[in-house]
Scaffold this motif. Structure first.
Motif, PDB file in Angstrom:
ATOM      1  N   ARG A 180       1.117  -1.038  -0.222  1.00 52.97           N
ATOM      2  CA  ARG A 180      -0.330   0.063  -0.018  1.00 52.97           C
ATOM      3  C   ARG A 180       0.913   1.146  -0.002  1.00 52.97           C
ATOM      4  O   ARG A 180       0.548   2.446  -0.258  1.00 52.97           O
ATOM      5  CB  ARG A 180      -0.526  -0.063   0.693  1.00 52.97           C
ATOM      6  N   ARG A 181       1.792   1.010   0.303  1.00 52.60           N
ATOM      7  CA  ARG A 181       3.078   2.569   0.285  1.00 52.60           C
ATOM      8  C   ARG A 181       3.781   2.434  -1.217  1.00 52.60           C
ATOM      9  O   ARG A 181       3.297   3.892  -1.561  1.00 52.60           O
ATOM     10  CB  ARG A 181       4.677   2.071   1.164  1.00 52.60           C
ATOM     11  N   GLN A 182       3.013   1.991  -1.681  1.00 56.16           N
ATOM     12  CA  GLN A 182       3.022   2.070  -3.484  1.00 56.16           C
ATOM     13  C   GLN A 182       1.845   3.325  -3.725  1.00 56.16           C
ATOM     14  O   GLN A 182       2.120   3.710  -4.946  1.00 56.16           O
ATOM     15  CB  GLN A 182       2.771   0.870  -4.047  1.00 56.16           C
ATOM     16  N   ARG A 183       1.245   3.660  -2.627  1.00 51.26           N
ATOM     17  CA  ARG A 183       0.308   4.187  -3.153  1.00 51.26           C
ATOM     18  C   ARG A 183       1.199   5.949  -3.184  1.00 51.26           C
ATOM     19  O   ARG A 183       0.541   7.192  -3.420  1.00 51.26           O
ATOM     20  CB  ARG A 183      -0.640   4.447  -2.701  1.00 51.26           C
ATOM     21  N   ASP A 184       1.995   6.391  -2.571  1.00 50.81           N
ATOM     22  CA  ASP A 184       2.643   7.028  -2.289  1.00 50.81           C
ATOM     23  C   ASP A 184       4.004   7.530  -3.084  1.00 50.81           C
ATOM     24  O   ASP A 184       5.046   6.843  -3.700  1.00 50.81           O
ATOM     25  CB  ASP A 184       3.380   6.786  -0.781  1.00 50.81           C
ATOM     26  N   GLN A 201       3.756  -5.263 -17.674  1.00 47.33           N
ATOM     27  CA  GLN A 201       2.862  -4.615 -17.955  1.00 47.33           C
ATOM     28  C   GLN A 201       1.972  -3.968 -18.158  1.00 47.33           C
ATOM     29  O   GLN A 201       1.375  -3.373 -18.763  1.00 47.33           O
ATOM     30  CB  GLN A 201       2.781  -6.367 -18.090  1.00 47.33           C
ATOM     31  N   ASP A 202       1.683  -4.303 -16.976  1.00 42.22           N
ATOM     32  CA  ASP A 202       0.060  -3.285 -16.707  1.00 42.22           C
ATOM     33  C   ASP A 202       0.914  -0.997 -16.228  1.00 42.22           C
ATOM     34  O   ASP A 202       0.202  -0.622 -15.086  1.00 42.22           O
ATOM     35  CB  ASP A 202       0.186  -3.585 -14.869  1.00 42.22           C
ATOM     36  N   VAL A 203       1.916  -1.130 -16.566  1.00 39.17           N
ATOM     37  CA  VAL A 203       1.900   0.333 -16.580  1.00 39.17           C
ATOM     38  C   VAL A 203       1.482   1.680 -16.598  1.00 39.17           C
ATOM     39  O   VAL A 203       1.208   2.336 -15.497  1.00 39.17           O
ATOM     40  CB  VAL A 203       4.134   0.910 -17.299  1.00 39.17           C
ATOM     41  N   GLU A 204       0.347   1.742 -17.501  1.00 43.81           N
ATOM     42  CA  GLU A 204      -0.240   2.351 -17.850  1.00 43.81           C
ATOM     43  C   GLU A 204      -1.601   2.625 -16.895  1.00 43.81           C
ATOM     44  O   GLU A 204      -1.962   3.266 -16.666  1.00 43.81           O
ATOM     45  CB  GLU A 204      -0.475   2.734 -19.318  1.00 43.81           C
ATOM     46  N   LEU A 205      -2.034   1.058 -16.461  1.00 43.99           N
ATOM     47  CA  LEU A 205      -2.553   1.102 -15.281  1.00 43.99           C
ATOM     48  C   LEU A 205      -2.788   1.644 -13.951  1.00 43.99           C
ATOM     49  O   LEU A 205      -3.765   2.090 -13.536  1.00 43.99           O
ATOM     50  CB  LEU A 205      -3.396  -0.290 -15.593  1.00 43.99           C
ATOM     51  N   ASP A 206      -1.075   1.590 -13.705  1.00 41.29           N
ATOM     52  CA  ASP A 206      -0.310   1.620 -12.538  1.00 41.29           C
ATOM     53  C   ASP A 206      -1.029   3.266 -12.445  1.00 41.29           C
ATOM     54  O   ASP A 206      -0.756   3.972 -11.015  1.00 41.29           O
ATOM     55  CB  ASP A 206       0.692   0.865 -12.844  1.00 41.29           C
ATOM     56  N   ARG A 207      -0.596   3.486 -13.113  1.00 44.91           N
ATOM     57  CA  ARG A 207      -0.084   5.356 -13.657  1.00 44.91           C
ATOM     58  C   ARG A 207      -1.689   5.802 -13.077  1.00 44.91           C
ATOM     59  O   ARG A 207      -2.010   6.649 -12.443  1.00 44.91           O
ATOM     60  CB  ARG A 207       0.361   5.815 -15.199  1.00 44.91           C
ATOM     61  N   ARG A 208      -2.852   5.314 -14.227  1.00 44.99           N
ATOM     62  CA  ARG A 208      -3.703   5.837 -13.853  1.00 44.99           C
ATOM     63  C   ARG A 208      -4.540   5.882 -12.419  1.00 44.99           C
ATOM     64  O   ARG A 208      -5.281   6.458 -11.655  1.00 44.99           O
ATOM     65  CB  ARG A 208      -5.246   4.921 -14.916  1.00 44.99           C
ATOM     66  N   ALA A 209      -4.150   4.455 -11.706  1.00 38.30           N
ATOM     67  CA  ALA A 209      -4.293   4.167 -10.636  1.00 38.30           C
ATOM     68  C   ALA A 209      -3.705   4.615  -9.446  1.00 38.30           C
ATOM     69  O   ALA A 209      -4.345   5.121  -7.970  1.00 38.30           O
ATOM     70  CB  ALA A 209      -4.218   2.444 -10.163  1.00 38.30           C
ATOM     71  N   GLY A 210      -2.630   5.551  -9.456  1.00 42.96           N
ATOM     72  CA  GLY A 210      -1.947   5.913  -8.618  1.00 42.96           C
ATOM     73  C   GLY A 210      -1.177   5.478  -7.728  1.00 42.96           C
ATOM     74  O   GLY A 210      -0.778   5.556  -6.984  1.00 42.96           O
ATOM     75  N   VAL A 211      -0.300   4.516  -8.531  1.00 46.23           N
ATOM     76  CA  VAL A 211      -0.020   2.991  -7.757  1.00 46.23           C
ATOM     77  C   VAL A 211       1.794   3.221  -8.534  1.00 46.23           C
ATOM     78  O   VAL A 211       2.014   3.431 -10.288  1.00 46.23           O
ATOM     79  CB  VAL A 211      -0.065   1.882  -8.343  1.00 46.23           C
ATOM     80  N   THR A 212       3.044   3.186  -7.424  1.00 46.62           N
ATOM     81  CA  THR A 212       4.027   3.234  -7.577  1.00 46.62           C
ATOM     82  C   THR A 212       5.287   2.102  -8.339  1.00 46.62           C
ATOM     83  O   THR A 212       4.912   1.421  -7.296  1.00 46.62           O
ATOM     84  CB  THR A 212       4.779   4.382  -6.828  1.00 46.62           C
TER      85      THR A 212
END
Length: 346
Positions: A193-197, A250-261
């Protein structure tokens, strides 16, 4: 999405940049390639196994019929895809494959990830009665330690139904290493969850990424190997860290949209890096198993899927359910709450 995450994402390597370098990395890794025999027949077998086990669980845990249909399709794709990876591992290790457990590995992984994501995004969860993320973490930790779990809402009922089915079919003592690995995986999922920072330090980010992949892979492949030894677990933890990096690419764009680092959203990880690390691991895997294929042959297909997905992120994200074996394999990761096409439109 957090403004700092948006800024960080805008500074990262764009999805289409570096195509030539990544293509060259795939060509350099062509030694991984190998025939995956009876692809269509095996995919049909995996789908039939899934259809015999999972839809009845969904039927008994998800109330809304429209949502039930989506959940069944999303979990089918996850189950079939990961079963190919587990089958590749089993053949490389020279052990028999339990198709039911191979399929359920992908299903329970998808359901677990989506349950945690739902709580992160919706506070108390879909029905608001499951407590916050910390409370769900505690209740899941109790379940994974052999305790009870009282589900609240469809997603929790779904996950518990699938988890109990895996547990029943696995039929192993609590001392089997897979359960300790599961508890460690849950610890790293909590830390993730720290990846949302967007300011998470790179060293911490790398440690969390390695831990999730390491213990997730031991749990997943441990379904095929009772009483896995420490030497093999250590090897698979190394492989798992790289597979997590592949997933992040693979999930780089989805992670960017979700605010996941991730290292990929920061532009610090490329598909070429993943290929290089797999090449470095190959001699170690070969020394242990005597070969790297067909496991690496399956991973090589995943590498190409990642390359294609990074170039054409909407490919295969139509609203209709994938019905052919190839369509199921190509379709990106719908989760049980939302189609991949909808996440790309956010």
């Amino acid at each position: 999405m957090d403004q700092r995450a948006a800024v960080a994402g805008s500074r990262s390597t764009p999805t289409g940049e570096g195509s030539g370098a990544e293509l060259l990395a795939l060509v350099r890794s062509v030694g991984f390639a190998g025939r995956i025999p009876d692809l269509r027949r095996r995919a049909r077998t995996y789908v039939a196994t899934y259809d015999a086990i999972v839809p009845p669980i969904v039927e008994s845990t998800v109330d809304d019929p429209v949502r039930r249909a989506h959940v069944v399709a999303a979990l089918r794709s996850a189950g079939v895809k990961l079963c190919f990876l587990i089958a590749g591992y089993a053949a490389t290790a020279g052990i028999p494959l339990r198709v039911d457990l191979g399929v359920l590995a992908g299903v329970v992984t998808r359901a677990y990830d989506d349950l945690l994501d739902d709580r992160d995004e919706n506070g108390g969860g879909e029905n608001g009665g499951g407590g916050d993320s910390a409370e769900l973490d505690r209740r899941l930790a109790e379940l994974f330690a052999g305790g009870s779990f009282h589900p609240v809402g469809d997603l929790e009922r779904l996950f518990l139904g699938i988890y109990r089915e895996v547990e029943r079919r696995l039929d192993r003592p609590a001392s089997d290493p897979i359960f300790a690995a599961l508890r460690r995986l849950h610890e790293f999922q909590i830390r993730s969850r720290r990846q949302r920072d967007p300011g998470i330090p790179s060293a911490e980010l790398a440690e969390v990424t390695r831990g999730k992949g390491a213990y997730g892979t031991v749990v997943m492949l441990g379904l095929a190997r009772p009483a896995m030894g420490e030497a093999e677990m250590a090897l698979l933890r190394e492989l798992g860290g790289v597979l997590q990096q592949l997933d992040d690419c693979q999930d780089v764009e989805l992670d960017r949209r979700a605010g996941v680092t991730t290292a990929a959203t920061r532009g610090q990880l490329t598909l070429g890096d993943v290929c290089r690390r797999l090449r470095e691991l190959a001699p170690v895997l070969r020394a242990h198993y005597g070969r790297v294929r067909p496991l690496y042959a399956v991973v090589y297909v995943y590498l190409w899927f990642c390359f294609v997905r990074r170039r054409w992120p909407r490919l295969g994200t139509g609203h209709g359910a994938a019905r052919t074996p190839f369509g199921i394999l190509l379709r990106p990761g719908d989760n049980v709450g939302q189609r991949a096409s909808d996440r790309h439109e956010r």
